[in-house]
Design a protein around this motif. Structure first.
Motif, PDB file in Angstrom:
ATOM      1  N   GLY A  61      11.362  43.634  -0.404  1.00  0.00           N
ATOM      2  CA  GLY A  61      11.705  42.424  -0.217  1.00  0.00           C
ATOM      3  C   GLY A  61      11.980  41.550  -0.419  1.00  0.00           C
ATOM      4  N   LEU A  62      10.455  41.882  -1.466  1.00  0.00           N
ATOM      5  CA  LEU A  62       9.252  40.403  -2.532  1.00  0.00           C
ATOM      6  C   LEU A  62      10.129  40.398  -3.300  1.00  0.00           C
ATOM      7  CD1 LEU A  62       5.812  40.374  -0.758  1.00  0.00           C
ATOM      8  CD2 LEU A  62       7.244  39.311   0.105  1.00  0.00           C
ATOM      9  N   THR A  63      10.334  41.442  -3.975  1.00  0.00           N
ATOM     10  CA  THR A  63      10.939  41.289  -4.995  1.00  0.00           C
ATOM     11  C   THR A  63      12.545  40.821  -5.084  1.00  0.00           C
ATOM     12  OG1 THR A  63       9.713  43.794  -5.683  1.00  0.00           O
ATOM     13  CG2 THR A  63      11.798  43.330  -7.077  1.00  0.00           C
ATOM     14  N   ASP A  64      13.193  41.445  -4.035  1.00  0.00           N
ATOM     15  CA  ASP A  64      14.547  40.379  -4.024  1.00  0.00           C
ATOM     16  C   ASP A  64      14.009  39.157  -4.303  1.00  0.00           C
ATOM     17  OD1 ASP A  64      15.600  42.894  -4.611  1.00  0.00           O
ATOM     18  OD2 ASP A  64      15.699  43.124  -2.455  1.00  0.00           O
ATOM     19  N   THR A  65      12.997  38.700  -3.107  1.00  0.00           N
ATOM     20  CA  THR A  65      13.038  37.159  -2.564  1.00  0.00           C
ATOM     21  C   THR A  65      12.781  36.095  -3.696  1.00  0.00           C
ATOM     22  OG1 THR A  65      12.720  37.974  -0.779  1.00  0.00           O
ATOM     23  CG2 THR A  65      11.880  35.247  -1.461  1.00  0.00           C
ATOM     24  N   SER A  66      12.017  36.928  -4.702  1.00  0.00           N
ATOM     25  CA  SER A  66      11.379  36.699  -5.848  1.00  0.00           C
ATOM     26  C   SER A  66      12.583  36.412  -7.093  1.00  0.00           C
ATOM     27  CB  SER A  66      10.004  37.617  -6.815  1.00  0.00           C
ATOM     28  OG  SER A  66      10.770  38.453  -6.965  1.00  0.00           O
ATOM     29  N   ILE A  67      12.950  37.264  -7.075  1.00  0.00           N
ATOM     30  CA  ILE A  67      14.496  37.224  -7.925  1.00  0.00           C
ATOM     31  C   ILE A  67      14.989  36.162  -7.678  1.00  0.00           C
ATOM     32  CG2 ILE A  67      16.572  38.605  -8.768  1.00  0.00           C
ATOM     33  CD1 ILE A  67      14.886  41.435  -8.918  1.00  0.00           C
ATOM     34  N   SER A  68      15.883  36.123  -6.048  1.00  0.00           N
ATOM     35  CA  SER A  68      16.718  35.253  -5.555  1.00  0.00           C
ATOM     36  C   SER A  68      15.822  33.558  -6.040  1.00  0.00           C
ATOM     37  CB  SER A  68      16.633  35.406  -4.223  1.00  0.00           C
ATOM     38  OG  SER A  68      16.699  34.790  -3.983  1.00  0.00           O
ATOM     39  N   ALA A  69      14.740  33.403  -5.584  1.00  0.00           N
ATOM     40  CA  ALA A  69      13.735  32.397  -5.588  1.00  0.00           C
ATOM     41  C   ALA A  69      14.085  31.871  -7.652  1.00  0.00           C
ATOM     42  CB  ALA A  69      12.009  31.735  -5.977  1.00  0.00           C
ATOM     43  N   VAL A  70      14.108  32.933  -8.726  1.00  0.00           N
ATOM     44  CA  VAL A  70      13.982  33.032  -9.985  1.00  0.00           C
ATOM     45  C   VAL A  70      15.651  32.857 -10.662  1.00  0.00           C
ATOM     46  CG1 VAL A  70      14.067  33.504 -12.588  1.00  0.00           C
ATOM     47  CG2 VAL A  70      11.545  34.050 -11.655  1.00  0.00           C
ATOM     48  N   GLN A  71      16.348  33.249  -9.782  1.00  0.00           N
ATOM     49  CA  GLN A  71      17.730  32.755 -10.071  1.00  0.00           C
ATOM     50  C   GLN A  71      17.977  30.971  -9.551  1.00  0.00           C
ATOM     51  OE1 GLN A  71      20.287  35.964  -7.971  1.00  0.00           O
ATOM     52  NE2 GLN A  71      19.315  37.281  -9.472  1.00  0.00           N
ATOM     53  N   SER A  72      16.933  30.813  -8.536  1.00  0.00           N
ATOM     54  CA  SER A  72      17.631  29.687  -8.065  1.00  0.00           C
ATOM     55  C   SER A  72      17.112  28.969  -8.475  1.00  0.00           C
ATOM     56  CB  SER A  72      17.159  30.007  -6.324  1.00  0.00           C
ATOM     57  OG  SER A  72      17.819  30.227  -5.202  1.00  0.00           O
ATOM     58  N   LEU A  73      15.816  28.706  -9.233  1.00  0.00           N
ATOM     59  CA  LEU A  73      15.243  27.891  -9.658  1.00  0.00           C
ATOM     60  C   LEU A  73      15.531  27.526 -11.606  1.00  0.00           C
ATOM     61  CD1 LEU A  73      12.473  26.134 -10.492  1.00  0.00           C
ATOM     62  CD2 LEU A  73      11.711  28.471 -11.295  1.00  0.00           C
ATOM     63  N   ASP A  74      16.738  28.695 -12.001  1.00  0.00           N
ATOM     64  CA  ASP A  74      17.011  28.555 -13.115  1.00  0.00           C
ATOM     65  C   ASP A  74      19.054  27.892 -12.716  1.00  0.00           C
ATOM     66  OD1 ASP A  74      15.442  30.023 -14.991  1.00  0.00           O
ATOM     67  OD2 ASP A  74      16.890  32.370 -14.335  1.00  0.00           O
ATOM     68  N   ASN A  75      19.617  28.270 -11.657  1.00  0.00           N
ATOM     69  CA  ASN A  75      20.496  27.908 -11.263  1.00  0.00           C
ATOM     70  C   ASN A  75      20.056  25.675 -11.253  1.00  0.00           C
ATOM     71  OD1 ASN A  75      22.119  29.322 -10.790  1.00  0.00           O
ATOM     72  ND2 ASN A  75      22.482  29.498  -9.594  1.00  0.00           N
ATOM     73  N   LEU A  76      18.804  25.538 -10.420  1.00  0.00           N
ATOM     74  CA  LEU A  76      19.272  24.123 -10.653  1.00  0.00           C
ATOM     75  C   LEU A  76      18.017  24.047 -12.054  1.00  0.00           C
ATOM     76  CD1 LEU A  76      16.032  24.375  -7.106  1.00  0.00           C
ATOM     77  CD2 LEU A  76      18.849  22.896  -7.499  1.00  0.00           C
ATOM     78  N   ILE A  77      17.802  24.405 -13.108  1.00  0.00           N
ATOM     79  CA  ILE A  77      16.975  24.137 -14.453  1.00  0.00           C
ATOM     80  C   ILE A  77      18.386  23.934 -14.942  1.00  0.00           C
ATOM     81  CG2 ILE A  77      16.587  24.717 -16.232  1.00  0.00           C
ATOM     82  CD1 ILE A  77      13.868  26.546 -14.921  1.00  0.00           C
ATOM     83  N   SER A  78      19.692  24.467 -14.527  1.00  0.00           N
ATOM     84  CA  SER A  78      21.074  24.242 -15.361  1.00  0.00           C
ATOM     85  C   SER A  78      21.514  23.522 -14.786  1.00  0.00           C
ATOM     86  CB  SER A  78      21.780  25.967 -15.045  1.00  0.00           C
ATOM     87  OG  SER A  78      22.228  26.187 -14.377  1.00  0.00           O
ATOM     88  N   SER A  79      21.414  22.660 -13.654  1.00  0.00           N
ATOM     89  CA  SER A  79      22.229  21.994 -12.995  1.00  0.00           C
ATOM     90  C   SER A  79      21.387  20.075 -13.210  1.00  0.00           C
ATOM     91  CB  SER A  79      22.167  21.916 -12.006  1.00  0.00           C
ATOM     92  OG  SER A  79      22.895  23.342 -10.926  1.00  0.00           O
ATOM     93  N   ARG A  80      20.247  20.744 -13.417  1.00  0.00           N
ATOM     94  CA  ARG A  80      19.033  19.999 -13.915  1.00  0.00           C
ATOM     95  C   ARG A  80      19.684  19.014 -15.252  1.00  0.00           C
ATOM     96  NH1 ARG A  80      13.635  19.974 -16.044  1.00  0.00           N
ATOM     97  NH2 ARG A  80      15.084  21.065 -17.341  1.00  0.00           N
ATOM     98  N   ASP A  81      19.738  20.261 -16.204  1.00  0.00           N
ATOM     99  CA  ASP A  81      20.284  19.951 -17.625  1.00  0.00           C
ATOM    100  C   ASP A  81      21.355  19.402 -18.078  1.00  0.00           C
ATOM    101  OD1 ASP A  81      18.331  20.743 -18.514  1.00  0.00           O
ATOM    102  OD2 ASP A  81      18.703  22.955 -19.100  1.00  0.00           O
ATOM    103  N   ALA A  82      23.071  19.832 -17.219  1.00  0.00           N
ATOM    104  CA  ALA A  82      23.762  19.272 -16.699  1.00  0.00           C
ATOM    105  C   ALA A  82      24.001  17.799 -16.215  1.00  0.00           C
ATOM    106  CB  ALA A  82      24.795  19.972 -16.009  1.00  0.00           C
ATOM    107  N   LEU A  83      22.794  17.051 -15.392  1.00  0.00           N
ATOM    108  CA  LEU A  83      23.025  15.989 -14.922  1.00  0.00           C
ATOM    109  C   LEU A  83      22.712  15.130 -16.118  1.00  0.00           C
ATOM    110  CD1 LEU A  83      22.191  16.813 -11.335  1.00  0.00           C
ATOM    111  CD2 LEU A  83      24.238  16.077 -11.860  1.00  0.00           C
ATOM    112  N   SER A  84      21.441  16.092 -17.054  1.00  0.00           N
ATOM    113  CA  SER A  84      20.777  15.079 -17.096  1.00  0.00           C
ATOM    114  C   SER A  84      21.801  14.717 -18.727  1.00  0.00           C
ATOM    115  CB  SER A  84      19.615  15.445 -18.453  1.00  0.00           C
ATOM    116  OG  SER A  84      19.142  14.830 -19.632  1.00  0.00           O
ATOM    117  N   GLU A  85      22.622  15.388 -19.240  1.00  0.00           N
ATOM    118  CA  GLU A  85      23.689  15.543 -20.077  1.00  0.00           C
ATOM    119  C   GLU A  85      25.102  13.904 -19.524  1.00  0.00           C
ATOM    120  OE1 GLU A  85      25.588  18.859 -21.090  1.00  0.00           O
ATOM    121  OE2 GLU A  85      23.003  19.737 -22.226  1.00  0.00           O
ATOM    122  N   GLN A  86      25.210  14.855 -18.407  1.00  0.00           N
ATOM    123  CA  GLN A  86      26.219  13.734 -18.007  1.00  0.00           C
ATOM    124  C   GLN A  86      25.306  11.842 -17.446  1.00  0.00           C
ATOM    125  OE1 GLN A  86      26.959  15.214 -14.086  1.00  0.00           O
ATOM    126  NE2 GLN A  86      28.978  16.636 -14.355  1.00  0.00           N
TER     127      GLN A  86
END
Length: 187
Positions: A61-86
């Protein structure tokens, strides 16, 4: 004596069955203790395996949560980059629009200045028309009054210096030249 012998013979025989009975009593207690120990050991073993399974589930469960958190972090970073470009694109667009606004304001100011100049030219031409009509009618006094009003308004500098109308046979004088001719005749 025989009774004694019988009693003695009975005595060792009695001692042996007592020992048998006591050892028979010890064997079930010992067996009961072994069974209890085995049951306790089995319970401890089951508890250990259950704890291991719970630990494995928790780690999963912790591994799944950490993977999910890393994916969420990656999504946030890509969203931030897209917003920065906008933001960069919008800032560039805003700068272009500000430059366009500045250009339009300059054009508007130029157009307003041209409109004021044209308005003053129209007023100057109106004064010249009135002066010419009084001069042509022979009312020189009225023409001089209008000339004084024209000079005090400062509009005489707005008379066009080039003729807007020319014929092939002769050129027509400019409004400024016409005004100078009338001034020369009246003064």
């Amino acid at each position: 004596m025989k009774d004694e012998e019988d009693h003695q013979a009975d005595a060792p025989a009695d001692r042996n069955p007592r020992k048998k009975k006591s050892s028979d009593k010890r064997n079930p207690v010992l067996l009961y203790l072994v069974i209890l120990f085995a049951a306790a050991f089995l319970l401890l073993l089951m508890s250990y395996f259950m704890q291991q399974r719970n630990n494995a589930e928790t780690i999963s469960g912790l591994t799944d949560t950490s993977i999910s958190a890393v994916q969420s972090l990656d999504n946030l970073i890509s969203s931030r980059d897209a917003l920065s470009e906008q933001v960069d694109a919008l800032e560039d667009q805003m700068q272009a629009l500000e430059e366009e606004v500045a250009s339009l304001q300059k054009s508007l100011e130029t157009a307003q200045a041209d409109a004021v100049t044209l308005e003053k030219q129209v007023s100057a031409m109106d004064y010249l028309r009135r002066i010419q009509s009084f001069y042509n009618a022979g009312s020189y006094k009225s023409a001089r009054i209008v000339i004084e009003a024209f000079q005090s308004s400062g509009l005489e500098t707005f008379l066009p210096t080039q003729s807007t109308y020319q014929t092939e046979a002769n050129s027509v004088r400019s409004p400024a030249e016409e005004y100078a001719k009338i001034l020369e005749a009246l003064y």
